[in-house]
Design a protein around this motif. Structure first.
Motif, PDB file in Angstrom:
ATOM      1  N   LEU A 120       9.137  -5.014   2.472  1.00 36.47           N
ATOM      2  CA  LEU A 120       7.802  -5.165   1.847  1.00 36.47           C
ATOM      3  C   LEU A 120       7.631  -6.510   1.137  1.00 36.47           C
ATOM      4  O   LEU A 120       6.633  -7.181   1.346  1.00 36.47           O
ATOM      5  N   SER A 179      -9.749  -4.550   6.693  1.00 43.91           N
ATOM      6  CA  SER A 179      -9.257  -5.006   5.401  1.00 43.91           C
ATOM      7  C   SER A 179      -8.628  -6.397   5.473  1.00 43.91           C
ATOM      8  O   SER A 179      -8.012  -6.851   4.520  1.00 43.91           O
TER       9      SER A 179
ATOM     10  N   GLU B  10      -6.816   1.258   2.487  1.00 45.92           N
ATOM     11  CA  GLU B  10      -6.719   2.161   3.627  1.00 45.92           C
ATOM     12  C   GLU B  10      -5.942   3.397   3.185  1.00 45.92           C
ATOM     13  O   GLU B  10      -4.911   3.281   2.524  1.00 45.92           O
ATOM     14  N   ARG B  18       3.023  -0.422  -1.538  1.00 45.19           N
ATOM     15  CA  ARG B  18       2.699  -1.845  -1.357  1.00 45.19           C
ATOM     16  C   ARG B  18       2.041  -2.406  -2.615  1.00 45.19           C
ATOM     17  O   ARG B  18       2.380  -3.497  -3.068  1.00 45.19           O
ATOM     18  N   THR B  42     -10.953   7.869   5.093  1.00 41.10           N
ATOM     19  CA  THR B  42     -10.037   6.801   5.505  1.00 41.10           C
ATOM     20  C   THR B  42      -9.771   5.815   4.364  1.00 41.10           C
ATOM     21  O   THR B  42      -8.991   4.889   4.510  1.00 41.10           O
ATOM     22  N   ILE B  43     -10.460   6.021   3.254  1.00 36.94           N
ATOM     23  CA  ILE B  43     -10.318   5.088   2.127  1.00 36.94           C
ATOM     24  C   ILE B  43      -9.827   5.810   0.877  1.00 36.94           C
ATOM     25  O   ILE B  43     -10.334   6.874   0.530  1.00 36.94           O
ATOM     26  N   GLN B  59      -4.658 -13.906 -10.799  1.00 36.40           N
ATOM     27  CA  GLN B  59      -3.558 -13.748  -9.847  1.00 36.40           C
ATOM     28  C   GLN B  59      -3.426 -12.305  -9.379  1.00 36.40           C
ATOM     29  O   GLN B  59      -3.206 -12.047  -8.201  1.00 36.40           O
ATOM     30  N   LYS B  62      -6.154 -11.704  -6.846  1.00 43.58           N
ATOM     31  CA  LYS B  62      -5.994 -12.428  -5.582  1.00 43.58           C
ATOM     32  C   LYS B  62      -4.782 -11.935  -4.795  1.00 43.58           C
ATOM     33  O   LYS B  62      -4.853 -11.786  -3.572  1.00 43.58           O
ATOM     34  N   GLN B  63      -3.672 -11.711  -5.486  1.00 44.39           N
ATOM     35  CA  GLN B  63      -2.474 -11.255  -4.771  1.00 44.39           C
ATOM     36  C   GLN B  63      -2.683  -9.846  -4.214  1.00 44.39           C
ATOM     37  O   GLN B  63      -2.217  -9.536  -3.115  1.00 44.39           O
ATOM     38  N   LYS B  66      -4.746  -9.920  -1.109  1.00 43.03           N
ATOM     39  CA  LYS B  66      -4.044 -10.457   0.067  1.00 43.03           C
ATOM     40  C   LYS B  66      -3.352  -9.382   0.886  1.00 43.03           C
ATOM     41  O   LYS B  66      -3.082  -9.580   2.063  1.00 43.03           O
ATOM     42  N   ILE B  68      -2.618  -6.582   3.303  1.00 44.80           N
ATOM     43  CA  ILE B  68      -3.411  -6.315   4.506  1.00 44.80           C
ATOM     44  C   ILE B  68      -4.163  -4.987   4.385  1.00 44.80           C
ATOM     45  O   ILE B  68      -5.285  -4.865   4.861  1.00 44.80           O
ATOM     46  N   ASP B  69      -3.588  -3.991   3.748  1.00 41.62           N
ATOM     47  CA  ASP B  69      -4.244  -2.689   3.660  1.00 41.62           C
ATOM     48  C   ASP B  69      -5.272  -2.592   2.538  1.00 41.62           C
ATOM     49  O   ASP B  69      -5.889  -1.542   2.351  1.00 41.62           O
ATOM     50  N   VAL B  70      -5.427  -3.648   1.784  1.00 43.27           N
ATOM     51  CA  VAL B  70      -6.411  -3.627   0.702  1.00 43.27           C
ATOM     52  C   VAL B  70      -7.767  -4.068   1.233  1.00 43.27           C
ATOM     53  O   VAL B  70      -7.923  -5.155   1.774  1.00 43.27           O
ATOM     54  N   ILE B  71      -8.749  -3.185   1.091  1.00 43.55           N
ATOM     55  CA  ILE B  71     -10.087  -3.469   1.601  1.00 43.55           C
ATOM     56  C   ILE B  71     -10.865  -4.299   0.593  1.00 43.55           C
ATOM     57  O   ILE B  71     -11.564  -5.232   0.943  1.00 43.55           O
TER      58      ILE B  71
END
Lengths: 558, 163
Positions: A120, A179, B10, B18, B42-43, B59, B62-63, B66, B68-71
């Motif tokens: 991760l 996403s 997601e 994560r 789905t959310i 930060q 923004k982090q 970044k 991928i699964d964060v909508i």
């Protein structure tokens, strides 16, 4: 077909031509699907770390996604160092791992490791595939995520029952992840403000990082610098962003950067950071870094803006795109007193090879290689003193020709990454500059280099020390050389020959050039050039960790 | 400064790891975290209370964004919000004390949701201050157990996180 065959079909459909890997129980179906396959070359490496570094080197040299395969458990965990290396340097790598069957997951089964959990923090994203029907979509998404936006490594973990399950293969044409949207709309207002700052500045400097190489923005950087005479310093990963033969190149900045690049950054009134992330090996003491300057920060990753340094103006977007739109708004200018000032520093603090005293000095070895190849070979370094000597003394002419583990500083990276680079760019000579310490971490990859006739030239900077640590001990630890003497080592010429490679021992400065010439004639196998270098050479200039340019050592302190 | 950040993710296994793993390794301290599914199956929606100065919060946002699964990440900085947290407090309630405790419960518009020979279990919802206050007032009776859900938040008016 079964899941494993769907996986391989997906890779081929995604344009993958070569994979580096090693099988194991849970990866047998994947390797079975590779058997006698002619459109997907498989290079059998000897350690998974070698496989992932090779994929990384392939990616850095070609700009494509590098792919590696490992089995579950120990095979997968052996990838971690290489994934972390690629993650720190934003390199597009796809790692595929076998996994125990889905019903055995979480049971501490034989050769089970929670590899998605483990990786991760060192992957851009990862997937555990639980249904064979998902494989084509997951591979398409993984390739897309690895290669777009700020690139990075992606891992796909496939349980063996998923590899074996029957599925209908349907190619995936388009990827749409709600996403994840890597295509950033660049803000015109930001570009305008950046141009205004540049036009108003008197003492600007461009600080170009690996993002310039990744986005292919070298031409734009060169154009901007040519029309404005703004000088360009690059990071280790930015080497080649501008030809180092250009009068506008200042070489590398930072801890082991050139004194003139560091003086220019220290005295500038505007620092234009492009695709760079203000790494601590660049900035040293943050409060003292470019303290007279306003800062423009151009980067594709919004999270990099303000992470370390708060810029006066930031532009979020792909470097190439941003520069293409910025350049027409920048006023051309002639050389100024600022240029003259930097030229003075460049003369005063010019890098010099040590005088001939009968010993081989690594600076001279690199300088000779640079001259002989005119900066057009692919240079891959391992990590340590030789890496910094190469960064300083090798003049790189174009991007993707200098590959090095920057962010993680991974010893053992150089040689296998060199194999990957040579496989990706078979028409270019590849030199892997290694220390005797790092080379011994992954030298088993000599076997595949021989097997697949990969003619990597290993430039071994052999001082029988872990040199960089010894340098720190000399300078900051009262010469207590604890744990750095590696005199007990093999005869590298015999070692080369044991594998069927060529070994050349170089003991006198006069032999250096001939040795390189000989190595360039060997085109079907690796060569170990065992340079017996001066044992206690140090890398200078050096700004000690966390210090400012005031503490810079240009030479060995007396 | 304390912020309540809303993260739409997601609804997949491992997404919580994560997000929380990112917070842990980047040194962002989570003060409370509440997660549940939304009206769209789905959310999932995470409400995370963090504290830090502006640059740390920038930060964090923004982090997190970044991943991928964060909508979507929403930090309600300039938007008025309603925030609520639910707590259940099991407190000693001997005969002599019951009237007094019931008075406190009334004043806080809380509820007694379970009762035994020696205890009350009290449910209270409200912002952090209110929950803290009732906890403080019940403490002298002897709190035997307490659980709080962590803060959840929504913008006031017609603004939605999804929109």
């Amino acid at each position: 077909m079964n899941g494993a065959n769907a996986l391989i079909r997906s890779l081929v459909d995604q344009g993958v031509e070569v994979v580096f890997g090693l099988p194991g129980g849970q990866a047998i179906p994947i390797y079975d699907a590779l058997y006698e396959r002619e459109d997907l070359r498989n290079l059998l490496m000897r350690h998974e770390q070698g496989a992932v570094h090779a994929a990384d080197g392939y990616a850095r040299a070609t700009g494509k996604v590098g792919v590696c395969i490992a089995t579950s458990g120990p095979g997968a965990t052996n990838l971690v160092t290489g994934l972390a290396t690629a993650y720190m340097d934003s390199i597009p790598v796809l790692a595929i791992t076998g996994q125990v069957k889905t019903t055995a997951l979480g049971k501490d089964s034989f050769q089970e490791a929670d590899i998605t959990g483990i990786t991760l923090p060192v992957t851009k994203h990862n997937f555990l595939v639980k249904n064979a029907d998902d494989l084509p979509r997951v591979i398409a998404e993984a390739m897309y995520i690895a290669s777009t936006g700020r690139p990075g490594p992606v891992l796909v973990d496939i349980p063996i029952d998923v590899s074996l399950a029957e599925t209908d293969y349907k190619p995936v044409k388009e990827v749409n992840i709600r996403s994840y949207s890597p295509h950033i709309e660049i803000n015109d207002e930001d570009i305008k403000r950046a141009a205004e700052l540049i036009n108003a500045s008197e003492r600007p400097v461009i600080y170009a990082g690996g993002g310039v190489v990744l986005s292919g923005a070298s031409e734009e950087i060169t154009k901007l610098s040519d029309m404005t005479h703004i000088l360009v310093t690059t990071t280790l990963l930015g080497k080649g962003a501008i030809s180092e033969y250009s009068p506008h190149s200042l070489g590398m900045l930072g801890m082991h950067g050139t004194a003139y690049a560091n003086h220019a950054v220290d005295q500038c009134d505007l620092l234009i950071a492009i695709g760079a992330r203000f790494d601590d090996r660049v900035t040293g003491k943050l409060a003292a870094f470019a303290k007279r300057a306003k800062v423009i920060h151009i980067d594709i990753d919004p999270a990099e803006i303000g992470k370390t340094v708060a810029p006066d103006v930031s532009v979020i977007g792909d470097c190439k795109e941003v520069l293409t739109r910025l350049i027409p708004m920048v006023n051309p200018r002639q050389e100024t007193d600022w240029n003259k000032k930097i030229m003075q520093w460049r003369t005063e603090f010019a890098l010099k090879c040590p005088a001939d005293d009968g010993e081989i000095h690594p600076q001279c070895v690199i300088d000779c290689l640079s001259e002989m190849t005119k900066g057009e070979a692919i240079i891959v370094t391992d990590v340590g003193q030789h890496q910094m000597f190469t960064a300083l003394y090798y003049k790189t002419t174009s991007p993707k020709r200098f590959l090095s583990s920057g962010g993680l500083g991974t010893m053992g990276y150089g040689f296998p990454a060199g194999i990957g680079a040579a496989v990706g760019c078979p028409d270019l000579p590849v030199f892997a500059i290694c220390g005797d310490g790092g080379f011994q971490m992954t030298l088993q990859e000599l076997a595949p280099a021989l097997e697949y006739k990969v003619p990597v030239k290993i430039v071994l900077m052999n001082n029988r020390y872990l040199g960089m640590v010894r340098q720190w001990q000399e300078l900051f630890w009262n010469r207590r050389y604890s744990g750095v003497d590696i005199s007990y080592q093999p005869d590298f010429k015999l070692l080369a020959e044991a594998y069927g490679a060529v070994g050349i021992v170089i003991e006198k400065p006069g032999e250096v050039k001939d040795a390189f010439a000989r190595s360039l004639e060997i085109k079907d196998k690796p060569v170990i050039l065992d340079f017996h270098i001066a044992r206690e050479e140090n890398v200078f200039p050096m700004i000690p960790a966390g210090q400012s340019i005031e503490e810079m050592m240009v030479n060995r302190p007396r | 400064m304390q912020h309540t950040i809303t993260v739409l993710v997601e609804n997949k296994p491992g997404v919580l790891a994560r997000v929380s793993g990112l917070f842990a390794r980047r040194g962002f301290n989570i003060e409370s975290l509440a997660v549940s599914i939304t009206d769209d199956p789905t959310i999932s929606r995470m409400s995370i209370v963090v504290s830090g100065d502006d640059s740390i919060l920038d930060q964090i946002n923004k982090q997190t964004d970044k991943l991928i699964d964060v909508i979507k990440v929403i930090d309600y900085v300039d938007t008025p919000i309603v925030e609520r947290e639910l707590a259940m407090i099991k407190v000693n309630a001997e005969n002599m004390q019951r009237a007094e405790i019931m008075q406190i419960v009334d004043i806080f518009h809380a509820k007694i949701i379970d009762i035994s020979e020696t205890t009350f279990t009290i449910e209270v919802t409200g912002n952090t201050d209110k929950v803290d206050a009732i906890e403080r007032l019940l403490a002298p009776f002897g709190i035997k157990e307490m659980v709080r859900t962590g803060m959840i938040a929504m913008a006031r008016g017609s603004i939605t996180a999804v929109g």
